[in-house]
Structures are given as structure tokens and as C-alpha cells.
Design a protein around this motif. Structure first.
Motif, short mmCIF file in Angstrom:
data_model
loop_
_atom_site.label_atom_id
_atom_site.label_comp_id
_atom_site.label_asym_id
_atom_site.label_seq_id
_atom_site.Cartn_x
_atom_site.Cartn_y
_atom_site.Cartn_z
N ASP A 57 64.84 25.46 57.77
CA ASP A 57 64.50 26.00 59.09
C ASP A 57 64.00 27.44 58.94
O ASP A 57 63.00 27.84 59.56
CB ASP A 57 65.71 25.97 60.03
CG ASP A 57 66.00 24.55 60.55
OD1 ASP A 57 65.20 23.65 60.27
OD2 ASP A 57 67.05 24.38 61.21
N TYR A 58 64.68 28.20 58.11
CA TYR A 58 64.30 29.61 57.93
C TYR A 58 62.93 29.73 57.25
O TYR A 58 62.04 30.44 57.72
CB TYR A 58 65.38 30.31 57.09
CG TYR A 58 65.13 31.78 56.91
CD1 TYR A 58 65.45 32.69 57.90
CD2 TYR A 58 64.55 32.27 55.73
CE1 TYR A 58 65.20 34.05 57.74
CE2 TYR A 58 64.31 33.62 55.56
CZ TYR A 58 64.63 34.50 56.57
OH TYR A 58 64.39 35.85 56.41
N ARG A 60 60.56 27.53 56.89
CA ARG A 60 59.46 26.94 57.69
C ARG A 60 58.97 27.93 58.75
O ARG A 60 57.78 28.00 59.04
CB ARG A 60 59.94 25.68 58.39
CG ARG A 60 59.79 24.46 57.56
CD ARG A 60 59.67 23.18 58.41
NE ARG A 60 59.63 22.05 57.50
CZ ARG A 60 60.69 21.34 57.15
NH1 ARG A 60 61.87 21.60 57.68
NH2 ARG A 60 60.57 20.34 56.30
N THR A 61 59.91 28.67 59.33
CA THR A 61 59.52 29.66 60.34
C THR A 61 58.72 30.78 59.68
O THR A 61 57.71 31.23 60.21
CB THR A 61 60.78 30.25 61.01
OG1 THR A 61 61.56 29.16 61.44
CG2 THR A 61 60.44 31.13 62.18
N LYS A 62 59.16 31.21 58.51
CA LYS A 62 58.47 32.30 57.81
C LYS A 62 57.13 31.86 57.24
O LYS A 62 56.16 32.62 57.22
CB LYS A 62 59.34 32.82 56.65
CG LYS A 62 60.61 33.51 57.08
CD LYS A 62 60.31 34.91 57.57
CE LYS A 62 61.53 35.54 58.21
NZ LYS A 62 61.22 36.79 58.90
N PRO A 64 54.93 28.70 57.68
CA PRO A 64 54.67 27.38 58.27
C PRO A 64 53.65 26.53 57.50
O PRO A 64 53.68 25.30 57.62
CB PRO A 64 54.14 27.72 59.67
CG PRO A 64 53.92 29.18 59.71
CD PRO A 64 54.68 29.81 58.60
#
Ligand code: LIP
Length: 276
Positions: A57-58, A60-62, A64
Motif C-alpha cells: 500500500d505504501y 504503490r502510493t509512492k 504508482p
């Protein structure tokens, strides 16, 4: 994003530390929620899944546009274990799950980044040992901030301290695993054999000079991706189990402080087929 490997490292270190605290917080809970995968020696816990989700999650946010391979997502069919040239984060949330469920401290979060199929950044964090290893291709590797270097003095396998694992298979391949260990002990009369239960920590031990060679058939790319660059940057060599070019996806690995040790090991071990 550019070539910001320092930034990739910074984010990997950040989320590895977060993941490590999740593991440390539940480590003393006597009853982990354990499920078996391939067999009774191949385990997954709720913590493996939660930590993998936290990391992905982390990242992927940073990042994409990057790709992701993770042990638990591949195991439950949510993700394919397919490495492309895209920037790919290869993650084992808990390397050493069997240790984890037994409250044995040899457990590590392993976060590697491959670019064009080559490992560029690796973080291996063992929260219960308070050890954080990292490496960036071309920039060295470190343990708790101290520069790592493989053991320099040993080129004769008879003097080597060797790490290997019995692995998680419980079939006739165990005979070959044991025969290989017997052969190494009797033919080379090596200094000793060690099994930590974590491929990532075995490889990091080569990087720090704590062992001279590690070999195993069976681990997966997420067990070795991060530690591969850590070993390389410490001056070590990683190959497949035939002593040929390292291929992260090959599931057969030898990692040593120098190539002479690998050349002496290869004729002394029988290859193990991974089909099955
Ligand atoms: C484990 C490895 C270990 C190997 C096991 C397993 P897990 O990883 O690190 O060295 O012998 O077969 O692959 O499953 O704990 O992440």
C-alpha cells in the motif's frame, strides 16, 4: 521519478522499519494465526499478510507506475510471479515464517527493487535482532550504518563456514539435501554448517563476513532479491546452483565471499530438481 535510487532506498527503509515494528509488536503472542501452504513446513500467518499489504500500500502510493511481486500475494493467487523490465519491488514480508511462529528471532522483512531485471536497491530488516541491512548498486552495503565487506581470508572451502537450509520440502528430495551436507562435511571437512531459517539473513551473513558461503535450492525471488544487491556491494558473488549467472527467478542459489569457494562447492553437490 528519474534515477532516484537514493529516494527508493529512503522509502524502502521507512516502510521496512514500519513493517518491523508490526512484527515486533506481535512477536511475543504465543498463538499466531497460522495456516499451512504447500505442506506443514510451509506456513503463512495473518502477520505475513498484513505486513505485505502495509508495504505494498505504501510503495504503490509512492510509486504508482512500478510493479510488485510479493510472497503472500503470489501464494494466494492475487499476483503473478513474473519479473519484467519495469521497476519491480520484490517483497517477502517475513522471511523465516517458521521461526516467527516459534518466536525464534531469525526473521526479516526483505524489500528489493529490480530495474531491468537487475537488483538495484535492497533492505533486509531483522527487527528482533535489531539489524538493518541495506545496499544500493554502486554505493556499497551497510549493517546498522557500518559498511559491509565479505570475509577476505578464506578461499579454501575446507576452512569455510557454510550456511544452508533443509528447506520446506518433505519428500524424497530430503535425501539429496542430506547427502549434499554429508558430502561437504566428509569430503571438504568444512569448518561448520549453519541454518538460520531465513535465506535473506543467510545471504546478509555472507555480506557481513559471518559466513563464507550459502547455498540452497528452493527459495523464491522474494527471499533473495534484496540480499543479492547487499552481497554484491559487500564484494561477494551470487550464482545459480551450477555456479552460472545469477537469475533471481531460478530458485537455486549459491552466494559466497569469492568465486573460488563456489567452484569447489559445485562438483560436491547433487542438483535438486525443483519441478513438482
Ligand atoms: C523460507 C526461506 C528459508 C527456506 C524456506 C523458505 P519464508 O522463506 O528463507 O531459507 O529454507 O524454504 O523459503 O517462507 O519463511 O519466507
Amino acid at each position: 521519478e528519474g534515477d532516484s535510487r537514493v529516494n527508493f532506498l529512503k522509502e524502502a527503509l521507512h516502510i521496512a522499519r514500519e513493517a518491523g515494528s508490526v512484527i515486533a509488536n506481535v512477536f511475543q503472542e504465543t498463538k499466531q494465526n497460522v495456516q499451512t501452504k504447500a505442506n506443514c513446513a510451509d506456513l503463512v500467518t495473518e502477520t505475513d499478510k498484513a505486513v505485505e499489504k502495509l508495504i505494498f500500500d505504501y510503495l504503490r502510493t509512492k510509486f504508482p507506475s512500478h510493479s510488485f511481486i510479493g510472497e503472500e500475494s503470489v501464494s494466494d493467487g492475487a499476483m503473478q510471479c513474473h519479473l519484467t523490465e519495469n521497476h519491480t519491488w520484490v517483497v517477502d514480508p517475513i522471511d523465516g515464517t517458521m521461526n516467527f511462529v516459534h518466536m525464534n528471532p531469525n526473521v526479516a522483512v526483505s524489500i528489493g527493487l529490480a530495474i531491468n531485471k537487475q537488483t538495484e536497491v535492497g533492505v533486509v530488516y531483522a527487527p528482533m535482532l535489531d539489524q538493518i541491512y541495506f545496499g544500493v548498486r554502486g554505493h556499497g552495503s551497510f549493517l546498522n550504518g557500518r559498511r559491509l565487506s565479505v570475509s577476505k581470508s578464506i578461499t579454501d572451502i575446507s576452512q569455510a563456514l557454510i550456511a544452508t537450509e533443509f528447506g520446506s520440502r518433505r519428500d524424497e528430495s530430503v535425501t539429496t539435501v542430506c547427502a549434499n551436507i554429508q558430502n561437504i562435511l566428509m569430503k571438504h571437512k568444512v569448518g561448520g554448517i549453519r541454518c538460520t531459517g531465513s535465506a535473506a539473513l543467510n545471504m546478509c551473513s555472507v555480506a557481513s563476513g559471518a559466513v563464507d558461503l550459502y547455498y540452497e535450492w528452493g527459495p523464491q525471488c522474494w527471499d533473495v532479491c534484496a540480499s543479492h544487491v547487499i552481497v554484491h556491494e559487500a564484494g561477494g558473488v551470487t550464482t545459480d546452483a551450477l555456479g552460472q549467472n545469477f537469475d533471481m527467478m531460478s530458485r537455486s542459489y549459491i552466494c559466497a565471499s569469492n568465486k573460488h569457494l563456489i567452484e569447489q562447492l559445485v562438483p560436491s553437490v547433487t542438483q535438486i530438481s525443483l519441478a513438482q
